[in-house]
Scaffold this motif. Sequence first.
Motif, PDB file in Angstrom:
ATOM      1  N   UNK A 105     -17.853  -9.197 -10.324  1.00 22.99           N
ATOM      2  CA  UNK A 105     -18.010 -10.130  -8.762  1.00 22.99           C
ATOM      3  C   UNK A 105     -18.931 -10.141  -8.412  1.00 22.99           C
ATOM      4  N   UNK A 106     -20.100 -11.120  -8.512  1.00 23.93           N
ATOM      5  CA  UNK A 106     -20.742 -11.807  -8.214  1.00 23.93           C
ATOM      6  C   UNK A 106     -20.275 -12.895  -8.831  1.00 23.93           C
ATOM      7  N   UNK A 107     -20.437 -12.817 -10.069  1.00 26.77           N
ATOM      8  CA  UNK A 107     -19.725 -14.134 -10.533  1.00 26.77           C
ATOM      9  C   UNK A 107     -18.227 -15.095  -9.694  1.00 26.77           C
ATOM     10  N   UNK A 108     -17.192 -14.165  -9.018  1.00 21.91           N
ATOM     11  CA  UNK A 108     -15.907 -14.285  -8.061  1.00 21.91           C
ATOM     12  C   UNK A 108     -16.468 -14.672  -6.891  1.00 21.91           C
ATOM     13  N   UNK A 109     -17.816 -14.087  -6.100  1.00 16.47           N
ATOM     14  CA  UNK A 109     -18.183 -14.479  -4.906  1.00 16.47           C
ATOM     15  C   UNK A 109     -19.070 -16.569  -5.003  1.00 16.47           C
ATOM     16  N   UNK A 110     -19.015 -16.483  -5.824  1.00 20.68           N
ATOM     17  CA  UNK A 110     -19.454 -17.964  -6.707  1.00 20.68           C
ATOM     18  C   UNK A 110     -18.602 -19.226  -6.474  1.00 20.68           C
ATOM     19  N   UNK A 111     -17.799 -18.194  -7.091  1.00 16.50           N
ATOM     20  CA  UNK A 111     -16.074 -19.104  -6.978  1.00 16.50           C
ATOM     21  C   UNK A 111     -15.724 -19.655  -6.367  1.00 16.50           C
ATOM     22  N   UNK A 112     -15.790 -18.429  -5.170  1.00 17.72           N
ATOM     23  CA  UNK A 112     -15.344 -18.864  -3.932  1.00 17.72           C
ATOM     24  C   UNK A 112     -16.152 -19.932  -3.277  1.00 17.72           C
ATOM     25  N   UNK A 113     -17.273 -19.862  -3.398  1.00 18.33           N
ATOM     26  CA  UNK A 113     -18.410 -20.336  -2.469  1.00 18.33           C
ATOM     27  C   UNK A 113     -18.671 -22.028  -2.970  1.00 18.33           C
ATOM     28  N   UNK A 114     -17.672 -22.039  -4.864  1.00 20.12           N
ATOM     29  CA  UNK A 114     -17.737 -23.269  -5.140  1.00 20.12           C
ATOM     30  C   UNK A 114     -16.434 -23.968  -4.530  1.00 20.12           C
ATOM     31  N   UNK A 115     -15.517 -23.327  -4.212  1.00 21.21           N
ATOM     32  CA  UNK A 115     -14.563 -23.721  -3.324  1.00 21.21           C
ATOM     33  C   UNK A 115     -14.420 -24.094  -2.332  1.00 21.21           C
ATOM     34  N   UNK A 116     -15.272 -23.944  -1.195  1.00 16.42           N
ATOM     35  CA  UNK A 116     -15.219 -23.738  -0.112  1.00 16.42           C
ATOM     36  C   UNK A 116     -14.449 -23.035   1.120  1.00 16.42           C
ATOM     37  N   UNK A 117     -14.333 -23.437   2.308  1.00 19.59           N
ATOM     38  CA  UNK A 117     -13.492 -22.859   2.735  1.00 19.59           C
ATOM     39  C   UNK A 117     -12.380 -23.316   2.440  1.00 19.59           C
ATOM     40  N   UNK A 118     -11.358 -24.108   1.373  1.00 16.96           N
ATOM     41  CA  UNK A 118     -10.405 -22.980   0.639  1.00 16.96           C
ATOM     42  C   UNK A 118     -10.420 -22.111  -0.327  1.00 16.96           C
ATOM     43  N   UNK A 119     -12.035 -21.914  -0.564  1.00 14.71           N
ATOM     44  CA  UNK A 119     -11.630 -21.037  -1.702  1.00 14.71           C
ATOM     45  C   UNK A 119     -11.247 -19.044  -1.165  1.00 14.71           C
ATOM     46  N   UNK A 120     -11.991 -18.878   0.800  1.00 15.68           N
ATOM     47  CA  UNK A 120     -11.439 -17.966   1.271  1.00 15.68           C
ATOM     48  C   UNK A 120      -9.938 -18.030   2.372  1.00 15.68           C
ATOM     49  N   UNK A 121      -9.037 -19.152   1.672  1.00 15.87           N
ATOM     50  CA  UNK A 121      -7.730 -19.069   1.786  1.00 15.87           C
ATOM     51  C   UNK A 121      -6.761 -18.702   0.658  1.00 15.87           C
ATOM     52  N   UNK A 122      -5.486 -17.890   0.764  1.00 13.63           N
ATOM     53  CA  UNK A 122      -5.063 -17.950   0.112  1.00 13.63           C
ATOM     54  C   UNK A 122      -3.543 -18.933  -0.888  1.00 13.63           C
ATOM     55  N   UNK A 123      -4.048 -20.350  -0.337  1.00 17.61           N
ATOM     56  CA  UNK A 123      -3.429 -21.107  -1.502  1.00 17.61           C
ATOM     57  C   UNK A 123      -4.611 -21.420  -2.755  1.00 17.61           C
ATOM     58  N   UNK A 124      -5.600 -20.618  -2.587  1.00 18.87           N
ATOM     59  CA  UNK A 124      -6.110 -20.520  -3.680  1.00 18.87           C
ATOM     60  C   UNK A 124      -6.291 -19.345  -4.546  1.00 18.87           C
ATOM     61  N   UNK A 125      -6.612 -19.504  -5.906  1.00 20.07           N
ATOM     62  CA  UNK A 125      -6.470 -17.258  -6.327  1.00 20.07           C
ATOM     63  C   UNK A 125      -7.594 -16.692  -6.272  1.00 20.07           C
ATOM     64  N   UNK A 126      -8.907 -17.777  -6.469  1.00 17.41           N
ATOM     65  CA  UNK A 126      -9.890 -17.400  -6.513  1.00 17.41           C
ATOM     66  C   UNK A 126     -10.182 -16.419  -5.360  1.00 17.41           C
ATOM     67  N   UNK A 127      -9.568 -15.842  -4.497  1.00 13.30           N
ATOM     68  CA  UNK A 127      -9.776 -15.094  -3.277  1.00 13.30           C
ATOM     69  C   UNK A 127      -8.947 -14.337  -3.584  1.00 13.30           C
ATOM     70  N   UNK A 128      -8.260 -14.067  -4.403  1.00 17.40           N
ATOM     71  CA  UNK A 128      -7.042 -12.609  -4.555  1.00 17.40           C
ATOM     72  C   UNK A 128      -7.892 -12.361  -6.346  1.00 17.40           C
ATOM     73  N   UNK A 129      -8.392 -13.237  -7.215  1.00 22.82           N
ATOM     74  CA  UNK A 129      -9.073 -12.868  -7.592  1.00 22.82           C
ATOM     75  C   UNK A 129     -10.456 -11.912  -7.247  1.00 22.82           C
TER      76      UNK A 129
END
Length: 591
Positions: free
Chosen positions: A410-434
Amino acid sequence: MSAYALNRRDLDFLVFDWLRIEDLLDRPRFADHSRETLSSMLDLSETLARDLFQPAYKKSDQVEPWMDADGVHVIPEIAAAVHEHAASGLMAGAFDHDLGGLQAPLTAATASVACLMGANLSAAGFGMLTMANARLIATFGTPTQVQTFAAPQLTGEATGTMCLSEPQAGSSLADITTLADADGEDALGRRFRLRGTKMWISGADHDVTGNIVHLVLAKTPGPDGRPLPGVKGISLFIVPKTLPDGERNDAVVTGLNHKMGYRGIPNCVVAFGDGFAKPEGRPGAVGYLVGEVGQGLAQMFQMMNEARINVGLGAAMMAYRGYRQSLGYAQERLQGRAGGSATPTPIADHPDVRFMLMTQKTYAEGALALTLYCARLLDEEQTGPTPESARRLLDLLTPIAKTWPSEQGLIANDLAIQIHGGYGYTRDFDVEQVYRDNRLNPIHEGTTGIQAIDLLGRKLARDEGALADLLTRIAATSAKARTGDLADCADALDQVWSRLSDHARSIASPLSPQALFGATQALRAWGHGVVAWLWLDLALTASEGPQDDFNEGKRAACRFFFTYELPRIGLWLDAAGAGDTTTLTLPMEAF
């Protein structure tokens, strides 16, 4: 947007190079197999993941299971993926030939499931539960029960569930109140009538298969007609949605739980014996006893432990998916000017992003190694020369294999969102669902705190032999590493495990309130200690292979983990042993 794709070499490295699965093929059970047949299993798993499981990933999150007068429904793409999984023969891969299985090593079968989990965790959940259900019936059921209830699950005619928790009794199974009254006997065994409600049951109703086989824990009544207290009288029952004669059983979903993630598989409230679909005759859902009365909890532990390792596997694959996607994104996304460049450079060139990527790599690949190592122990328990040693070591590692991937993934997935920046917490990218999908795993099959109590109070405090076996294996890795350029890592690992061994010797049973307070900190320390050992072992394997970027990445990940993660172990053990009573003595009104 970077699409997810498994790096197949990662899986081959773990299965063939590190775990040396080919060493198993000389054993009679696996005589039909070769490296080619096992590679073909993984090839087919990749194809199913890419063509059927992955395309349904976003839609299964957006269109949740729904219920109407006809029952519970899921999107047709999920049904197609589950059916093809069964039709491929992979669902029966590790089962006996007599059940239509391939008798493949569990290590290969687990790697196969990992491919599907990485593509669509909730769709893979149908098969994961079904295989565990069928395996339990095959282990403890009568031949007739096995052919009637287990075999159809492996061909895709039915799916399986596990029904443990109740609204008033989540992990505290001693407090379940579902009651089973004797109702005679027929060709399928001793028949009972069940009455009660089960909660949080994944896959309890759907339109994927014609039948669903529930494995239900219930209590037989005591002399006063009420359930016996504690775990006495807990028995295990096979309760099919549709009875062998085609009649609808009185096991009905009365509601759906709406989850933050993991939405592709319905999570249900199930009423047994409430009269919603009552068969003719006595009230209650018809269930068939597995084994003897009072053996239910011991039998169910087989499925629970398998599910715990599979929860860890799913968490590892969600961490892995997030890592692969953020790695691709970081290489594509131009932002800033690293290294004095006059033009924008990929964010992967920035030191902080590289640090986050390597943290993800060590967590995701370390978690996958841990869960596959547990599968290898299952093969040793089933076919190896020292099955008891493998079983005890697997018991010791199970709470770690469930929890470490769930927490660190889960920490790794949190970092994935961080790397994506603002896109990371949008539904256009998978990492928020992951991230949302993975957030359920620290709770599934026993919370982190429960696993911590299990590790300290049941495993470390009661089985010195399992720890001795583990230390022997760790010492062998250290000795091998000490002969090369990883000698400093071997020294660091020995120091850490000296401290962990001292901690194990300090544990008294039953656990004191202070020990319970520090149990989760201790579990984190033990998880990091085990994964540090595995990373050193992985680095040694990489040292024996071609000296290319892939193997250099494994060695670098090992050194990174030892530099930045190993120091956490001492801090966690200090906290676990501090004996602080602040929260224990603080009045509740002060919280």
